[in-house]
Design an enzyme around this catalytic site. Structure first.
Site, PDB file in Angstrom:
ATOM      1  N   ASP A 207      38.403  38.228  32.510  1.00 60.82           N
ATOM      2  CA  ASP A 207      38.955  38.876  32.956  1.00 60.82           C
ATOM      3  C   ASP A 207      40.479  39.129  32.440  1.00 60.82           C
ATOM      4  OD1 ASP A 207      39.962  40.669  35.325  1.00 60.82           O
ATOM      5  OD2 ASP A 207      40.968  38.737  36.215  1.00 60.82           O
ATOM      6  N   ASP A 209      43.442  41.231  33.623  1.00 63.86           N
ATOM      7  CA  ASP A 209      44.826  40.479  34.214  1.00 63.86           C
ATOM      8  C   ASP A 209      45.209  39.256  34.933  1.00 63.86           C
ATOM      9  OD1 ASP A 209      45.334  42.979  32.898  1.00 63.86           O
ATOM     10  OD2 ASP A 209      47.080  43.336  35.782  1.00 63.86           O
TER      11      ASP A 209
END
Length: 471
Positions: A207, A209
């Protein structure tokens, strides 16, 4: 005889004179014996060795056998084959030991093999009858690797000098050979070819952020409240980074044109590209945006709005890919001055505020990239063009090839995970690294190990596990 590749020595040879008939004797001659080898290749005096053996004549005159001469000085009885065989020998005098007139075996037939200036005759003469004066035997030389003897004759100094071919450099030759021994094109060791997708053994799905970078939590104040940081400073840095992200996306990555035509992957519309040269192409005047707006033509991933329009869309994504690959390791060159200095200052202040969060994430990414059959893949809920802008501005271009970046904005992460697993195959092991509930639930559904990142210490533990080959 030219097959031995030594015809260059033939000018230095002189034909031997005719041999006189050989007289036969009946008295014994004491001393070590000679070894005789005839045309059938069999030695007729077992246990006796000689220096030379001539065994490749097409025919032999009657009463004459082929001789091999050793260091001794006598001939045993019964060694000559044929009707003139000698049962006993008589001593030789000096004149009888001269074989210069023996006519049947002229040395002219050996011109490709011997140089008269350097080949010591093995025949016994009155001047070299003593064992001390007989020259040492000449060692056998393989015909494919002829001995290089110096030639001091006048003929050897005429014409131009031809240097022997130098052997190939081992390093270069080895670099050109594959595992099967065949020659291959040279490749730089510092630039190895990337493995095929089917050869990948482990895929790390990241991922973006709040896992690799800290961005959204700066704007919301979540990061500052959780880790006790200055809230106003955190929000200020977040807004500054947001401005740079969308400025780069709009000015260089066609986000104004592509915002309503978002794609999951950079190559999703590559099939509509006709390969036209874009070096002089004018994107501002190609009529890509119609008066009705491009949004009505871009209803979703894979929905075409016309062949000509889709080709122009593909041109933009191709240019985005070219810009990313050109500047992924030189973002300062892409921004130009004074944006470059602002960007460097922003990066420094964010690293101080986040306690080197990004630095620790880059360490884990570098450890994975250093493995030959492992790969980093990015799946983010950010749109593709702003996600590429984030990757460049946070200095992640070297960790993620643009082909390994997926946007889950429209399709969701489960669909992206499925695309990744289809690309790299079911045999690969997939490890999911993130902070959100969505990627965790998808990882559990697909039986993929999940590594949660909720603080900087989780990244440190991840790097430690990678160093110990636990992952």
């Amino acid at each position: 005889m030219s097959a031995y590749g030594q015809t260059q020595y033939s000018p230095a040879l002189q034909a031997a004179g005719p041999y006189a008939p050989y007289p036969h004797h009946t008295q014994a001659y004491s001393g070590p014996s000679y070894s005789i080898k005839t045309e059938d290749g069999l030695s007729h005096s077992p246990g006796q060795t000689g220096i030379l053996g001539y065994s490749n004549f097409s025919s032999t005159p009657p009463g004459q056998s082929l001789y091999s001469y050793s260091h001794g000085g006598g001939i045993p009885s019964g060694i000559f084959q044929g009707p003139h065989a000698i049962s006993s020998s008589t001593p030789f005098n000096s004149t009888q030991q001269e074989f210069s007139a023996y006519s049947s075996y002229s040395q002219s037939q050996y011109s490709p093999y011997y140089n008269s200036h350097h080949y010591n005759s093995p025949y016994l003469t009155s001047s070299n009858i003593s064992p001390a004066a007989i020259p040492a035997p000449i060692a056998y030389q393989h015909p494919e690797h002829p001995a290089m003897l110096p030639n001091h004759s006048p003929e050897s100094h005429t014409g131009e000098y031809q240097a022997p071919p130098s052997p190939p450099t081992p390093g270069k030759e080895e670099a050109r050979r594959g595992s099967d021994g065949k020659l291959r094109g040279r490749k730089r060791a510092s630039d190895p070819a990337p493995p095929l997708d089917s050869d990948i053994e482990r895929v790390f799905i990241w991922d973006l952020d709040e896992t690799i970078i800290i961005f959204h939590s700066l704007l919301t104040g979540t990061f500052s409240s959780r880790f006790g940081k200055d809230s106003s400073k955190a929000v200020s840095l977040g807004l500054w980074m947001e401005e740079m992200i969308f400025n780069l996306a709009d000015s260089r990555l066609f986000f104004n044109d592509l915002e309503e035509c978002d794609q999951v992957h950079i190559d999703d519309v590559a099939s509509d590209d006709n390969g036209q040269d874009l070096s002089t192409y004018n994107f501002g005047s190609d009529g890509f945006q119609s008066p009705a707006g491009a949004g009505s033509l871009c209803l979703g991933s894979g929905v075409h709005g016309g062949v000509d329009w889709m080709r122009k869309l593909a041109f933009r994504y191709r240019r985005v890919k070219e810009i990313y690959n050109t500047y992924k390791n030189n973002v300062g060159g892409l921004l130009g001055s004074p944006k470059r200095e602002e960007w460097l200052q922003l990066r420094r202040e964010m690293e101080v505020l986040t306690d080197l969060w990004l630095t620790q994430a880059l360490k884990a990414l570098a450890l994975i990239n250093s493995r030959p059959n492992c790969v980093n893949v990015l799946v983010t809920t950010t749109q593709l063009i702003p996600a590429l802008s984030k990757v460049l501005l946070y200095g992640l271009g070297s960790a993620f090839p643009i082909e390994n970046i997926y946007s889950a904005t429209k399709t969701g992460k489960e669909s992206c995970f499925e695309r990744v697993s289809q690309r790299f195959g079911r045999r690969a092991v997939y490890v999911v690294i993130g902070d959100g509930a969505e990627e965790e639930s998808v990882a559990k559904k697909k039986n993929m190990p999940f590594w949660r990142v909720s603080c900087r210490a989780d990244l440190e533990a991840l790097s430690h596990a990678l160093e110990l080959d636990y992952l």
